[in-house]
Design a protein around this motif. Structure first.
Motif, short mmCIF file in Angstrom:
data_model
loop_
_atom_site.label_atom_id
_atom_site.label_comp_id
_atom_site.label_asym_id
_atom_site.label_seq_id
_atom_site.Cartn_x
_atom_site.Cartn_y
_atom_site.Cartn_z
N GLY A 211 0.89 -1.20 0.02
CA GLY A 211 0.15 0.14 0.13
C GLY A 211 0.73 1.12 -0.02
O GLY A 211 0.29 2.38 0.17
N GLY A 212 2.21 1.27 -0.02
CA GLY A 212 3.15 2.22 -0.06
C GLY A 212 3.52 2.61 1.17
O GLY A 212 3.77 2.05 2.18
N SER A 224 3.04 11.09 1.10
CA SER A 224 2.82 9.71 0.98
C SER A 224 2.83 9.37 -0.51
O SER A 224 2.95 10.29 -1.45
CB SER A 224 1.18 9.61 1.09
OG SER A 224 0.29 10.46 0.43
N HIS A 225 2.97 8.21 -0.79
CA HIS A 225 3.33 7.41 -1.99
C HIS A 225 2.47 5.97 -2.16
O HIS A 225 2.63 5.24 -1.06
CB HIS A 225 4.79 7.12 -2.19
CG HIS A 225 5.15 6.88 -3.79
ND1 HIS A 225 4.95 5.54 -4.18
CD2 HIS A 225 5.22 7.65 -5.03
CE1 HIS A 225 5.48 5.39 -5.52
NE2 HIS A 225 5.36 6.68 -6.13
N HIS A 226 1.87 5.87 -2.92
CA HIS A 226 0.84 4.75 -3.25
C HIS A 226 1.56 3.45 -3.29
O HIS A 226 0.94 2.50 -3.39
CB HIS A 226 -0.17 4.89 -4.06
CG HIS A 226 0.35 5.32 -5.63
ND1 HIS A 226 1.15 4.39 -6.51
CD2 HIS A 226 0.67 6.55 -6.21
CE1 HIS A 226 1.60 5.04 -7.54
NE2 HIS A 226 1.23 6.27 -7.39
#
Length: 294
Positions: A211-212, A224-226
């Protein structure tokens, strides 16, 4: 290019690919077997060198065949093994059982992987470094290493790993400037060691696996990063590969790192690791760039 000292466990890993993870009184078929140097400190160090940085490792191995092979693996990856301590005991051996979905169960002994002490690291080695990365190890040793690093002006990162519930890491967590935790570890660490999430005193990187990941900083910055969609083969070492990618980018960013970029590179490294068997991700700047450009 940064020089990072990675401190913690150095193991000899035996990875067993199986058709299923056996239940109690059950049986599974071994479909493949590999051997390599492992342990979080080892994995991060080899990840950093693969990305073009310099890494030295502080840990301990036994004076046995497994220890000799572990050192040979590290040196062939370009890791400086001069700080590594060789003891009279046995090298820690871990058996990693991996099912077709990449899920992992671990069996092992600790061997001599905590036979090293903070004062085994020479002053010259600390002075030549840019950063200290701590992994799961004796809490007092970790805290003492962090103090020595800060005395030399180094920043310190810490990845306590799955033992965060079983060991008192309060001291090294308090001394770290940057902490890596996954969702399960964060349930303990965020409130118990860092205080409320909206009042942090250090930078926390929260890993969500497929989920990153996300970053929370003391100044209230959030990123954030996916993550990346890949076919998972083996999650062993994926978190360490993420840490190597994040650290390499973070250290290259100076006083104001680009956390979006740090997360993207970290997630790319974690994805590359999870797509391959074994603890050592086949990392390179070119492979990371190719995944980022997709």
């Amino acid at each position: 290019m940064a020089r990072v000292i990675c401190a913690g466990h150095v193991n000899w890993d035996v990875t067993l690919s199986v058709d299923r993870l056996p239940v109690a009184d059950g049986e599974a078929t071994i479909t493949g077997q590999t051997h390599a140097c492992g342990g979080s400190a080892c994995n991060v160090a080899t990840g950093l060198t693969a990305l073009g940085d310099e890494a030295a490792i502080l840990g301990s191995v036994g004076d046995d065949e497994h220890g000799t092979r572990a050192v040979r693996n590290l040196e062939s990856a370009g890791v400086d093994c001069d700080p590594l301590v060789v003891t009279d005991g046995e090298t820690a051996v871990k058996y990693l059982v991996v099912d077709p979905d990449g899920e992992v169960a671990i069996l092992g002994n600790d061997g001599g992987n905590e036979a090293f002490a903070a004062d085994d690291l020479d002053e010259a080695d600390i002075a030549a470094a840019d950063h200290l990365h701590l992994t799961s190890q004796d809490p007092e040793t970790a805290a003492a290493l962090a103090d020595r690093a800060h005395d030399h002006g180094l920043r310190v990162s810490f990845d306590p790993g799955r033992r965060i519930d079983a060991r008192d890491f309060a001291a090294p967590l308090a001394r770290a400037d940057l902490v890596f935790v996954n969702e399960r570890e964060a349930a303990t660490a965020i409130e118990d060691h860092f205080g409320p999430a909206d009042d942090l005193e250090k930078t926390v990187v929260l890993k969500h696996g497929s989920g990153g990941a996300e970053v929370l900083t003391p100044c209230g910055h959030y990123a954030s990063h996916h993550g990346f969609s890949i076919e998972v083969v083996d999650t062993t070492g994926a978190g360490d590969a993420f840490a190597a990618g994040f650290l390499s980018t973070w250290l290259d960013g100076g006083a104001e790192p680009d956390f979006d970029r740090c997360l993207a590179v970290g997630n790319a490294c974690g994805a590359l690791a999870a797509a391959e068997r074994g603890p050592h991700a086949p990392l390179s700047r070119d492979r990371v760039a190719s995944l980022l450009d997709d």
